[in-house]
Motif scaffolding. Structure first.
Motif, PDB file in Angstrom:
ATOM      1  N   ALA A   1      -4.735 -26.877  -1.985  1.00 30.17           N
ATOM      2  CA  ALA A   1      -5.240 -25.470  -3.091  1.00 30.17           C
ATOM      3  C   ALA A   1      -5.169 -24.236  -1.515  1.00 30.17           C
ATOM      4  CB  ALA A   1      -5.604 -24.426  -4.343  1.00 30.17           C
ATOM      5  N   ALA A   2      -4.767 -22.739  -1.119  1.00 32.67           N
ATOM      6  CA  ALA A   2      -5.390 -22.154  -0.850  1.00 32.67           C
ATOM      7  C   ALA A   2      -6.302 -21.467  -0.584  1.00 32.67           C
ATOM      8  CB  ALA A   2      -4.030 -20.550  -0.178  1.00 32.67           C
ATOM      9  N   THR A   3      -7.043 -21.362  -1.185  1.00 24.78           N
ATOM     10  CA  THR A   3      -7.711 -20.663  -2.127  1.00 24.78           C
ATOM     11  C   THR A   3      -9.066 -22.064  -2.573  1.00 24.78           C
ATOM     12  OG1 THR A   3      -7.391 -21.118  -4.775  1.00 24.78           O
ATOM     13  CG2 THR A   3      -7.251 -18.787  -3.248  1.00 24.78           C
ATOM     14  N   ASN A   4      -9.346 -23.443  -1.680  1.00 23.56           N
ATOM     15  CA  ASN A   4      -9.989 -24.380  -2.121  1.00 23.56           C
ATOM     16  C   ASN A   4     -10.471 -24.877  -1.154  1.00 23.56           C
ATOM     17  OD1 ASN A   4     -11.172 -26.940  -2.689  1.00 23.56           O
ATOM     18  ND2 ASN A   4      -9.374 -27.974  -3.700  1.00 23.56           N
ATOM     19  N   CYS A   5     -11.948 -24.337  -0.506  1.00 21.53           N
ATOM     20  CA  CYS A   5     -12.499 -23.802   0.322  1.00 21.53           C
ATOM     21  C   CYS A   5     -12.730 -25.291   1.041  1.00 21.53           C
ATOM     22  CB  CYS A   5     -14.196 -23.206   0.117  1.00 21.53           C
ATOM     23  SG  CYS A   5     -13.353 -21.116  -0.116  1.00 21.53           S
ATOM     24  N   VAL A   6     -13.459 -26.329   0.274  1.00 20.89           N
ATOM     25  CA  VAL A   6     -14.051 -27.479   0.604  1.00 20.89           C
ATOM     26  C   VAL A   6     -12.723 -28.768   0.853  1.00 20.89           C
ATOM     27  CG1 VAL A   6     -16.022 -27.410  -0.999  1.00 20.89           C
ATOM     28  CG2 VAL A   6     -14.166 -27.835  -1.929  1.00 20.89           C
ATOM     29  N   ALA A   7     -12.208 -28.320   0.612  1.00 20.67           N
ATOM     30  CA  ALA A   7     -11.228 -29.353   0.555  1.00 20.67           C
ATOM     31  C   ALA A   7     -10.534 -29.504   2.434  1.00 20.67           C
ATOM     32  CB  ALA A   7      -9.481 -28.962   0.256  1.00 20.67           C
ATOM     33  N   CYS A   8     -10.499 -28.279   2.960  1.00 22.81           N
ATOM     34  CA  CYS A   8     -10.793 -28.536   4.608  1.00 22.81           C
ATOM     35  C   CYS A   8     -11.586 -28.796   5.105  1.00 22.81           C
ATOM     36  CB  CYS A   8      -9.915 -26.743   4.757  1.00 22.81           C
ATOM     37  SG  CYS A   8      -8.520 -26.659   4.273  1.00 22.81           S
ATOM     38  N   HIS A   9     -12.937 -27.939   4.800  1.00 27.21           N
ATOM     39  CA  HIS A   9     -14.570 -28.385   5.465  1.00 27.21           C
ATOM     40  C   HIS A   9     -15.142 -27.886   4.429  1.00 27.21           C
ATOM     41  CE1 HIS A   9     -13.529 -24.478   4.826  1.00 27.21           C
ATOM     42  NE2 HIS A   9     -13.204 -23.499   5.817  1.00 27.21           N
ATOM     43  N   GLU A  10     -16.584 -29.637   3.823  1.00 25.48           N
ATOM     44  CA  GLU A  10     -17.155 -29.637   2.930  1.00 25.48           C
ATOM     45  C   GLU A  10     -17.606 -28.876   3.748  1.00 25.48           C
ATOM     46  OE1 GLU A  10     -17.886 -33.565   3.480  1.00 25.48           O
ATOM     47  OE2 GLU A  10     -16.253 -34.574   2.457  1.00 25.48           O
ATOM     48  N   LYS A  11     -19.016 -28.434   2.115  1.00 23.09           N
ATOM     49  CA  LYS A  11     -20.065 -27.368   2.056  1.00 23.09           C
ATOM     50  C   LYS A  11     -20.894 -28.089   3.083  1.00 23.09           C
ATOM     51  CE  LYS A  11     -22.656 -23.655  -0.157  1.00 23.09           C
ATOM     52  NZ  LYS A  11     -22.030 -22.702  -1.123  1.00 23.09           N
ATOM     53  N   LYS A  12     -22.202 -27.359   4.065  1.00 21.83           N
ATOM     54  CA  LYS A  12     -23.043 -28.130   4.249  1.00 21.83           C
ATOM     55  C   LYS A  12     -24.668 -28.702   2.903  1.00 21.83           C
ATOM     56  CE  LYS A  12     -22.551 -27.259   9.215  1.00 21.83           C
ATOM     57  NZ  LYS A  12     -23.377 -25.942  10.583  1.00 21.83           N
TER      58      LYS A  12
END
Length: 531
Positions: free
Chosen positions: A518-529
């Motif tokens: 989804a366009a708003t799924n942040c962790v789908a593109c870059h995992e949180k530190k």
């Protein structure tokens, strides 16, 4: 005496309650009628008298299909309410040929005409044992305080509906021909030039369709023909009915090979569109943009109706002016139609972020305007002056250029597309983003597969790269985004690098309607530190 007064008061209360109850029952009938009318394509508000004097009652709600069915159940037809003119066409007015200067079309005459005609028919139907409508005194069952709006699907004569008619074996063929066009059209001038009947010159086209088409459908229905058209409003204007008709037509076309046959109108396969040139200037060197080889056959198959482009009718000249053909906002113009195609999910991922004005860029012009004196791909081999050419010569030259156009999208070799691109320049709270670059590009190629529009306008294999690497040279090694979006905030109309990445990627996912990621799924593109 006291008891007498008490009885009188009770009697008055009972009468008042009866009156209120009667009013409520009538109002309930009115609301019931309103509920039935809501969302129907056949609702007609009868307010003819309003044009002659102020209405004493609100306009009457008339449900046309309900009456058509009731008449059919009783063995009656449309002529029970509509008279026919001298040519046998149904008049659209009730129980008269037209509104005009006659006794029955005065305000009082019309009132009597409707009340006597409608109420007497309701009474006769009830006497026969059929379900009937309101009778004398039930005014509010028809005259509703709140007008009802019909919910109608536009009913246009598109190419598919045209095919149903000219393919019909029920409609008699033209004398000495295999076509049956003259059942609806009359020849005017050239053999391939047709127009609707004479009535269309003086009457609104809507009235012509309702009068002549319904009359024809009714005639075939009465003759118990194998195929006939609808006489009810929902048959042409009902969402469910029109959808069912489309499904049926699709099944029939599938059995025929899946392609809608072209109208037998002798239209050209190809045409040469060129700016107007005065006849006396035929020997002069052409000026301005080069002509356009227009693939008429291809565009005809891609549009629902000839009127999509020929807005003023198929016999009207399609003016080759810049305004008529290059209006970005007009879907009937060439450029406007192409811009609409770019809004499809498989195209919008790249095109949505680009301004529509880009469609009129200098490079894009030559993609269409390429019939000129120079030799080479897509060019005519000799000097060309369309004003000095015959109709057949123009068609032949256009067909020659069209035949040289690419059939498939030019693509970059898969091995030359980087499999992954790591975006790490902004890694802060999140890990670097490992973008599946090759998968994205191949998905875009797959979406364009079979599109002649993409094959024609994406003139180089690297053209697809401009979807993300906009304003950069078409290259397999485009400059990095940071070379233009290096500053943190918007400057000179350019967003900062973070905004540029998010705007580009999220817009693409949204426009292509991608559910995962989804366009708003942040962790789908870059995992949180985690630290």
């Amino acid at each position: 005496m006291a008891n007498g007064k008490r009885i009188l008061r009770l009697t008055a209360i009972v009468i008042a309650l009866a009156g209120v109850l009667g009013f409520q029952l009538e109002a309930m009938g009115m609301l019931d009628a309103a509920d039935q009318a809501a969302g129907r394509p056949d609702v007609i508000m009868i307010d003819t008298i309003a044009g002659l004097e102020t209405l004493e009652q609100p306009a009457a709600v008339f449900r046309h299909d309900a009456h058509t069915k009731a008449l059919k159940d009783q063995g009656m037809s449309c002529e029970s309410c509509h008279k026919k003119d001298d040519k046998g066409n149904l008049a659209l007015t009730f129980d008269r040929r037209a509104d005009g200067a006659s006794p029955e079309t005065t305000a009082s005459g019309l009132k009597d005409l409707y009340h006597n005609g409608c109420i007497s028919c309701h009474v006769e139907s009830a006497d026969k044992g059929f379900k009937s409508g309101p009778k004398a005194g039930e005014c509010r069952s028809c005259h509703q305080e709140r007008p009802e709006a019909a919910d109608r699907v536009p009913a246009g004569m598109d190419n598919a509906l045209h095919f149903v008619h000219w393919d019909s074996k029920v409609i008699p063929a033209d004398p000495g021909k295999e076509t049956n066009c003259q059942a609806c059209h009359k020849k005017a001038g050239e053999e391939d030039s047709w127009r609707f009947s004479e009535a269309a010159k003086t009457e609104p086209l809507k009235d012509v369709f309702h009068s002549q088409c319904v009359t024809c459908h009714e005639r075939f229905a009465e003759a118990k023909a194998d195929r006939t058209g609808p006489v009810q409003c929902a048959g042409c204007h009902g969402e469910t009915e029109t959808a069912a008709r489309a499904v049926e037509l699709a099944k029939n076309l599938k059995a025929m090979g899946g392609t809608l046959p072209r109208l037998p109108r002798k239209q050209p396969d190809a045409a040469l569109l060129a700016p107007e040139t005065k006849p006396e200037a035929v020997n002069e060197k052409p000026v301005g943009m080069a002509p356009v080889a227009f693939d008429h056959k291809l565009h005809e198959a891609e549009t629902a109706s000839c009127l999509t482009c020929h807005k003023d009718g198929v016999n009207a000249k399609l003016a080759p002016s810049f305004e008529a053909l290059h209006d970005v906002a007009d879907p009937a113009s060439c450029v406007g139609c192409h811009v609409q195609e770019q809004q499809k999910p498989e195209c919008a991922g790249c095109h949505a972020a680009r301004p529509a004005a880009k469609a009129l860029s200098q490079d894009a012009c030559a993609t269409c305007h390429n019939v000129k004196a120079e030799s080479g791909l897509l060019m005519a081999a000799a000097p060309l002056n369309p004003a000095a050419m015959s109709k057949d010569e123009k068609a032949a030259e256009a067909a020659r250029v069209i035949a040289q156009r690419p059939e498939t999208q030019a693509v970059v070799a898969e091995r030359d597309i980087p499999e992954f691109v790591t975006i790490a320049g902004l890694a802060d709270k999140y890990q670097p983003s490992k973008m599946p670059h090759r998968k994205i590009v191949m998905t875009l190629y797959k979406g364009m597969r079979g599109s002649k529009l993409a094959a024609t306008f994406h003139t180089t294999p690297q053209a697809i790269c401009a979807g993300c690497h906009h304003n950069a040279p078409a290259s397999l090694t485009p400059p990095k985004c940071a070379s233009c979006h290096g500053k943190p905030f918007e400057t000179e109309g350019k967003p900062g690098l973070k905004a540029a990445y998010h705007g580009q990627c999220m817009t693409c996912h949204k426009e292509m309607k991608l559910e995962k990621p989804a366009a708003t799924n942040c962790v789908a593109c870059h995992e949180k530190k985690t630290n």
